[in-house]
Design a protein around this motif. Structure first.
Motif, PDB file in Angstrom:
ATOM      1  N   UNK A 131       0.779  -1.257  -0.095  1.00  0.00           N
ATOM      2  CA  UNK A 131       0.050  -0.007   0.036  1.00  0.00           C
ATOM      3  C   UNK A 131       0.642   1.336   0.030  1.00  0.00           C
ATOM      4  N   UNK A 132       1.982   1.098  -0.020  1.00  0.00           N
ATOM      5  CA  UNK A 132       3.153   2.144   0.022  1.00  0.00           C
ATOM      6  C   UNK A 132       3.237   2.651   1.393  1.00  0.00           C
ATOM      7  N   UNK A 133       3.135   2.064   2.126  1.00  0.00           N
ATOM      8  CA  UNK A 133       3.509   2.280   3.786  1.00  0.00           C
ATOM      9  C   UNK A 133       4.828   1.563   3.973  1.00  0.00           C
ATOM     10  N   UNK A 134       5.531   2.179   5.057  1.00  0.00           N
ATOM     11  CA  UNK A 134       6.963   1.933   5.337  1.00  0.00           C
ATOM     12  C   UNK A 134       6.919   0.976   6.550  1.00  0.00           C
ATOM     13  N   UNK A 135       7.532  -0.238   6.501  1.00  0.00           N
ATOM     14  CA  UNK A 135       7.663  -1.230   7.476  1.00  0.00           C
ATOM     15  C   UNK A 135       8.252  -2.432   7.255  1.00  0.00           C
ATOM     16  N   UNK A 136       8.461  -3.462   8.033  1.00  0.00           N
ATOM     17  CA  UNK A 136       9.083  -4.921   7.678  1.00  0.00           C
ATOM     18  C   UNK A 136       8.336  -5.440   6.453  1.00  0.00           C
ATOM     19  N   UNK A 137       9.019  -5.883   5.345  1.00  0.00           N
ATOM     20  CA  UNK A 137       8.807  -6.707   4.385  1.00  0.00           C
ATOM     21  C   UNK A 137       7.860  -5.783   3.471  1.00  0.00           C
ATOM     22  N   UNK A 138       7.906  -4.315   3.511  1.00  0.00           N
ATOM     23  CA  UNK A 138       7.112  -3.492   2.695  1.00  0.00           C
ATOM     24  C   UNK A 138       7.763  -3.762   1.374  1.00  0.00           C
ATOM     25  N   UNK A 139       6.857  -3.770   0.317  1.00  0.00           N
ATOM     26  CA  UNK A 139       7.321  -3.778  -0.978  1.00  0.00           C
ATOM     27  C   UNK A 139       7.351  -2.206  -1.640  1.00  0.00           C
ATOM     28  N   UNK A 140       8.416  -1.625  -1.671  1.00  0.00           N
ATOM     29  CA  UNK A 140       8.651  -0.231  -2.237  1.00  0.00           C
ATOM     30  C   UNK A 140       9.638  -0.197  -3.315  1.00  0.00           C
ATOM     31  N   UNK A 141       9.763  -1.078  -4.048  1.00  0.00           N
ATOM     32  CA  UNK A 141      10.633  -1.235  -5.295  1.00  0.00           C
ATOM     33  C   UNK A 141      10.518   0.280  -6.139  1.00  0.00           C
ATOM     34  N   UNK A 142      11.348   1.113  -6.283  1.00  0.00           N
ATOM     35  CA  UNK A 142      11.273   2.224  -7.036  1.00  0.00           C
ATOM     36  C   UNK A 142      10.269   3.479  -6.503  1.00  0.00           C
ATOM     37  N   UNK A 143      10.216   3.158  -5.147  1.00  0.00           N
ATOM     38  CA  UNK A 143       9.630   4.453  -4.363  1.00  0.00           C
ATOM     39  C   UNK A 143      10.333   5.511  -4.213  1.00  0.00           C
ATOM     40  N   UNK A 144       9.717   6.753  -4.509  1.00  0.00           N
ATOM     41  CA  UNK A 144      10.241   7.777  -3.968  1.00  0.00           C
ATOM     42  C   UNK A 144      10.376   8.307  -2.642  1.00  0.00           C
ATOM     43  N   UNK A 145      11.280   8.007  -1.695  1.00  0.00           N
ATOM     44  CA  UNK A 145      11.577   8.138  -0.343  1.00  0.00           C
ATOM     45  C   UNK A 145      12.672   9.255  -0.214  1.00  0.00           C
ATOM     46  N   UNK A 146      12.834  10.115  -1.174  1.00  0.00           N
ATOM     47  CA  UNK A 146      13.973  11.284  -0.939  1.00  0.00           C
ATOM     48  C   UNK A 146      13.646  12.061   0.241  1.00  0.00           C
ATOM     49  N   UNK A 147      14.922  12.043   1.234  1.00  0.00           N
ATOM     50  CA  UNK A 147      14.566  13.125   2.293  1.00  0.00           C
ATOM     51  C   UNK A 147      13.591  12.514   3.306  1.00  0.00           C
ATOM     52  N   UNK A 148      13.156  11.329   3.018  1.00  0.00           N
ATOM     53  CA  UNK A 148      12.020  11.032   4.161  1.00  0.00           C
ATOM     54  C   UNK A 148      12.700  10.773   5.663  1.00  0.00           C
ATOM     55  N   UNK A 165      16.260   6.986  -2.372  1.00  0.00           N
ATOM     56  CA  UNK A 165      16.443   7.415  -0.932  1.00  0.00           C
ATOM     57  C   UNK A 165      17.609   8.525  -0.518  1.00  0.00           C
ATOM     58  N   UNK A 166      17.875   9.305  -1.672  1.00  0.00           N
ATOM     59  CA  UNK A 166      18.867  10.122  -1.454  1.00  0.00           C
ATOM     60  C   UNK A 166      18.312  11.156  -0.413  1.00  0.00           C
ATOM     61  N   UNK A 167      19.253  11.597   0.823  1.00  0.00           N
ATOM     62  CA  UNK A 167      18.977  12.379   1.721  1.00  0.00           C
ATOM     63  C   UNK A 167      18.054  11.700   2.610  1.00  0.00           C
ATOM     64  N   UNK A 168      17.815  10.674   2.643  1.00  0.00           N
ATOM     65  CA  UNK A 168      16.897  10.068   3.555  1.00  0.00           C
ATOM     66  C   UNK A 168      17.453  10.045   4.937  1.00  0.00           C
ATOM     67  N   UNK A 169      16.688  10.108   6.017  1.00  0.00           N
ATOM     68  CA  UNK A 169      17.358   9.841   7.335  1.00  0.00           C
ATOM     69  C   UNK A 169      16.888   8.678   7.812  1.00  0.00           C
ATOM     70  N   UNK A 170      18.000   7.592   7.630  1.00  0.00           N
ATOM     71  CA  UNK A 170      17.995   6.164   8.259  1.00  0.00           C
ATOM     72  C   UNK A 170      18.791   5.962   9.378  1.00  0.00           C
ATOM     73  N   UNK A 171      18.887   7.003  10.269  1.00  0.00           N
ATOM     74  CA  UNK A 171      19.784   6.753  11.261  1.00  0.00           C
ATOM     75  C   UNK A 171      19.038   5.456  12.399  1.00  0.00           C
ATOM     76  N   UNK A 172      19.798   4.507  12.758  1.00  0.00           N
ATOM     77  CA  UNK A 172      19.179   3.473  13.623  1.00  0.00           C
ATOM     78  C   UNK A 172      18.228   2.433  12.961  1.00  0.00           C
ATOM     79  N   UNK A 173      17.819   2.894  11.533  1.00  0.00           N
ATOM     80  CA  UNK A 173      16.940   1.955  10.837  1.00  0.00           C
ATOM     81  C   UNK A 173      17.388   0.388  10.896  1.00  0.00           C
ATOM     82  N   UNK A 174      16.437  -0.290  10.796  1.00  0.00           N
ATOM     83  CA  UNK A 174      16.717  -1.991  10.627  1.00  0.00           C
ATOM     84  C   UNK A 174      16.364  -2.171   9.405  1.00  0.00           C
TER      85      UNK A 174
END
Length: 273
Positions: A131-148, A165-174
């Protein structure tokens, strides 16, 4: 009718309670950025309401009418949305971690970049991974998550092939076991992130900040560039992978990371195999 758009100094909680006790509709109210954490809004009519950025953490919204409500960026951590009507609602970038959405109606709801976790309860049969949501197992191929803002989000096993994912903040992400092949991670913040068994083959890593990340058994074949990437304090980077990265062009290795002011070559000398 109770006016819920008056001066912010008025107590939202008191006004909501008064409206609910009198049986009034709260449809279309403006509750932008308001703190309604823990509020009892069971069965409330909030259809078309503006709840952008509202704090509804732990709120009871079971059976509530949220049809066409705007919940962009709302905090719904631990909220009870059981049997809530959420048709045509906007939940983009909302935080749904540990939320209970069992039996809720999510028909035509917008969930792009809404955050969920393993404790989020979805309606039976709802394809939340698609559905475009972000979480474990999410299908986000080609998704625009810039600076998220994806700090400490659980994306384990997610499909992020070719994601932006350019500029995205994934600090501490799993990101353990995540597929990131071909992804654009330029200038992304991955400080302290878990990248165990992640696949970054062919990814763009220019200026990425991997300081302190766990890169055990990560795949880094055919990466486009590591120019300015900072690997300081990275754990688990295999000797073969480190040697491969250390033999990239001097243009890449001697470039500064604009944020950490460390060259890629210097950072590769400060990793733990």
């Amino acid at each position: 009718m109770v006016n819920l758009t008056v001066d912010r100094a008025n107590s939202d909680s008191e006004m909501l309670l008064a409206a609910l006790k009198s049986g009034e509709s709260l449809a279309g109210v403006d509750l932008y950025d308001r703190d309604l954490s823990g509020a009892n809004l069971c069965g409330a009519n909030l259809s078309g309401a503006s709840l952008i950025g509202a704090n509804l953490g732990g709120a009871n919204l079971s059976g509530a009418n949220l049809v066409e409500a705007d919940l962009r960026g709302a905090n719904l951590q631990g909220a009870i949305l059981q049997s809530a009507a959420l048709q045509n609602s906007c939940l983009c970038r909302a935080d749904l971690r540990n939320a209970n959405l069992s039996e809720a109606d999510l028909s035509d709801a917008k969930l792009q970049v809404a955050i969920y976790d393993s404790l989020t309860v979805w309606p039976s049969g709802f394809r939340f991974k698609n559905c475009g949501a972000v979480g474990p197992g999410a299908i986000l191929s080609g998704a625009f998550l810039n600076t998220a803002n994806l700090r400490f989000v659980d994306l384990s096993g997610a499909n992020l092939l070719g994601a932006y994912l350019s500029g995205a903040d994934l600090t501490g992400a799993n990101l353990g076991g995540a597929g990131l092949s071909g992804a654009n991670l330029q200038r992304a913040f991955l400080t302290g992130a878990c990248l165990r068994d992640a696949r970054l083959n062919g990814a763009e890593l220019q200026g990425a900040d991997f300081r302190g990340a766990d890169m055990t058994d990560v795949s880094l074949d055919h990466v486009t560039s590591i120019e300015g990437a900072d690997f300081t304090g990275v754990r688990g980077l295999g000797e073969a992978v480190r040697a491969m990265l250390s033999h990239r062009s001097s243009t890449e290795l001697d470039s500064w990371n604009s944020y950490t002011r460390t060259t890629t070559r210097e950072s590769l000398n400060c990793v733990s195999v």
